[in-house]
Design an enzyme around this catalytic site. Sequence first.
Site, PDB file in Angstrom:
ATOM      1  N   HIS A  88      -5.821 -43.819  12.171  1.00  0.00           N
ATOM      2  CA  HIS A  88      -6.121 -44.943  13.052  1.00  0.00           C
ATOM      3  C   HIS A  88      -6.710 -46.104  12.253  1.00  0.00           C
ATOM      4  O   HIS A  88      -7.187 -45.916  11.143  1.00  0.00           O
ATOM      5  CB  HIS A  88      -7.238 -44.568  14.042  1.00  0.00           C
ATOM      6  CG  HIS A  88      -7.007 -43.372  14.874  1.00  0.00           C
ATOM      7  ND1 HIS A  88      -6.637 -43.452  16.187  1.00  0.00           N
ATOM      8  CD2 HIS A  88      -7.153 -42.047  14.604  1.00  0.00           C
ATOM      9  CE1 HIS A  88      -6.562 -42.228  16.703  1.00  0.00           C
ATOM     10  NE2 HIS A  88      -6.862 -41.360  15.759  1.00  0.00           N
ATOM     11  N   TYR A  89      -6.735 -47.278  12.873  1.00  0.00           N
ATOM     12  CA  TYR A  89      -7.695 -48.287  12.421  1.00  0.00           C
ATOM     13  C   TYR A  89      -8.700 -48.515  13.535  1.00  0.00           C
ATOM     14  O   TYR A  89      -8.419 -48.240  14.707  1.00  0.00           O
ATOM     15  CB  TYR A  89      -7.032 -49.575  11.948  1.00  0.00           C
ATOM     16  CG  TYR A  89      -6.314 -50.457  12.952  1.00  0.00           C
ATOM     17  CD1 TYR A  89      -6.870 -50.800  14.190  1.00  0.00           C
ATOM     18  CD2 TYR A  89      -5.081 -51.035  12.628  1.00  0.00           C
ATOM     19  CE1 TYR A  89      -6.212 -51.642  15.073  1.00  0.00           C
ATOM     20  CE2 TYR A  89      -4.420 -51.872  13.505  1.00  0.00           C
ATOM     21  CZ  TYR A  89      -4.993 -52.166  14.725  1.00  0.00           C
ATOM     22  OH  TYR A  89      -4.353 -53.002  15.596  1.00  0.00           O
ATOM     23  N   THR A  90      -9.878 -49.012  13.142  1.00  0.00           N
ATOM     24  CA  THR A  90     -10.953 -49.153  14.132  1.00  0.00           C
ATOM     25  C   THR A  90     -10.718 -50.346  15.063  1.00  0.00           C
ATOM     26  O   THR A  90     -11.117 -50.307  16.228  1.00  0.00           O
ATOM     27  CB  THR A  90     -12.313 -49.329  13.432  1.00  0.00           C
ATOM     28  OG1 THR A  90     -12.165 -50.343  12.428  1.00  0.00           O
ATOM     29  CG2 THR A  90     -12.771 -48.030  12.792  1.00  0.00           C
ATOM     30  N   GLU A 132     -10.293 -42.500  10.983  1.00  0.00           N
ATOM     31  CA  GLU A 132     -10.339 -43.941  11.284  1.00  0.00           C
ATOM     32  C   GLU A 132     -10.541 -44.729   9.997  1.00  0.00           C
ATOM     33  O   GLU A 132     -11.414 -44.401   9.182  1.00  0.00           O
ATOM     34  CB  GLU A 132     -11.515 -44.253  12.223  1.00  0.00           C
ATOM     35  CG  GLU A 132     -11.350 -43.753  13.641  1.00  0.00           C
ATOM     36  CD  GLU A 132     -10.633 -44.754  14.558  1.00  0.00           C
ATOM     37  OE1 GLU A 132     -10.219 -45.837  14.078  1.00  0.00           O
ATOM     38  OE2 GLU A 132     -10.489 -44.425  15.753  1.00  0.00           O
ATOM     39  N   HIS A 152      -1.508 -43.296  14.987  1.00  0.00           N
ATOM     40  CA  HIS A 152      -1.798 -43.241  16.421  1.00  0.00           C
ATOM     41  C   HIS A 152      -0.611 -43.783  17.228  1.00  0.00           C
ATOM     42  O   HIS A 152      -0.256 -43.265  18.277  1.00  0.00           O
ATOM     43  CB  HIS A 152      -3.064 -44.054  16.709  1.00  0.00           C
ATOM     44  CG  HIS A 152      -3.750 -43.671  17.982  1.00  0.00           C
ATOM     45  ND1 HIS A 152      -4.859 -44.323  18.445  1.00  0.00           N
ATOM     46  CD2 HIS A 152      -3.481 -42.701  18.894  1.00  0.00           C
ATOM     47  CE1 HIS A 152      -5.230 -43.760  19.597  1.00  0.00           C
ATOM     48  NE2 HIS A 152      -4.415 -42.783  19.880  1.00  0.00           N
ATOM     49  N   ASP A 162      -1.916 -48.917  16.234  1.00  0.00           N
ATOM     50  CA  ASP A 162      -2.612 -48.639  14.974  1.00  0.00           C
ATOM     51  C   ASP A 162      -2.045 -47.390  14.287  1.00  0.00           C
ATOM     52  O   ASP A 162      -1.497 -46.533  14.976  1.00  0.00           O
ATOM     53  CB  ASP A 162      -4.130 -48.504  15.213  1.00  0.00           C
ATOM     54  CG  ASP A 162      -4.505 -47.294  16.086  1.00  0.00           C
ATOM     55  OD1 ASP A 162      -3.905 -47.130  17.156  1.00  0.00           O
ATOM     56  OD2 ASP A 162      -5.404 -46.530  15.694  1.00  0.00           O
TER      57      ASP A 162
END
Length: 241
Positions: free
Chosen positions: A27-29, A92, A134, A144
């Site tokens: 993921h990215y935040t 993440e 994700h 993401d």
Amino acid sequence: MKIVNYFSPNFNNRKRPVNSIKIIVIHYTGMQSERESLARLCSYKSKVSCHFIISKSGKVYRLVEDNKIAWHAGKSCWGKYKNLNKNSIGIELINKGHRFGYTSFKKKQLSSLIKICKKLINKYNIKKRNVVGHSDIAPLRKIDPGEKFPWKELAKKKIGIWHQFKPNFLKKFRKIKIKKKQEKIKFAKNLKNIGYCFSINDKHLFAKTIKAFQRHYRKELINGLLDKECSVIAENLSKKP
Ligand SMILES: [Zn+2]
């Protein structure tokens, strides 16, 4: 690699069996700052978490133990697995994301990610094709880690899968429409073999799934339309372990 232990309350109390861990979700935040991201992922109110979070400088925080179910995937599907929290490790990466200023992932951040992934893959015997974004597992809701995520470079380190073609070879097929129903069905079959969950009759979901596929494997053009380049790539990937 040093891992800093943090605590997020957002996990199921019950331990899960080691052999239920099958997938790594990246993921990215998508938030303004590292501090804000950590605060959210550790807040009782947010009901979200992950197992690891990696800062831009490559610092690694552990928020939830591997043997606990962290809440990062939401409604999702990959291959025969549904609602992937129970079957996955969530990682993440700090990045502002598409909403606040999406930037390339930093070298140090990626090198920490590679180290963690290698460890997890060995420890839990995770298949290459089960290292996913994700967006791959929830194409209707998520984009993401996004098109700047270097899947090809990771695949060179045996993390995730990638095709064998040179860019110049593929480019010839870009935007060549696929009209025959048989070819569409073949493409759909290949996507399913890779792991994507969808039905070809649900046009909206099918287009979003193609977009997720493009964001991962054909980032030069992300339009949700099937073309021959996508088809050639999917065919090749469907045979990977
Ligand atoms: Zn996510």
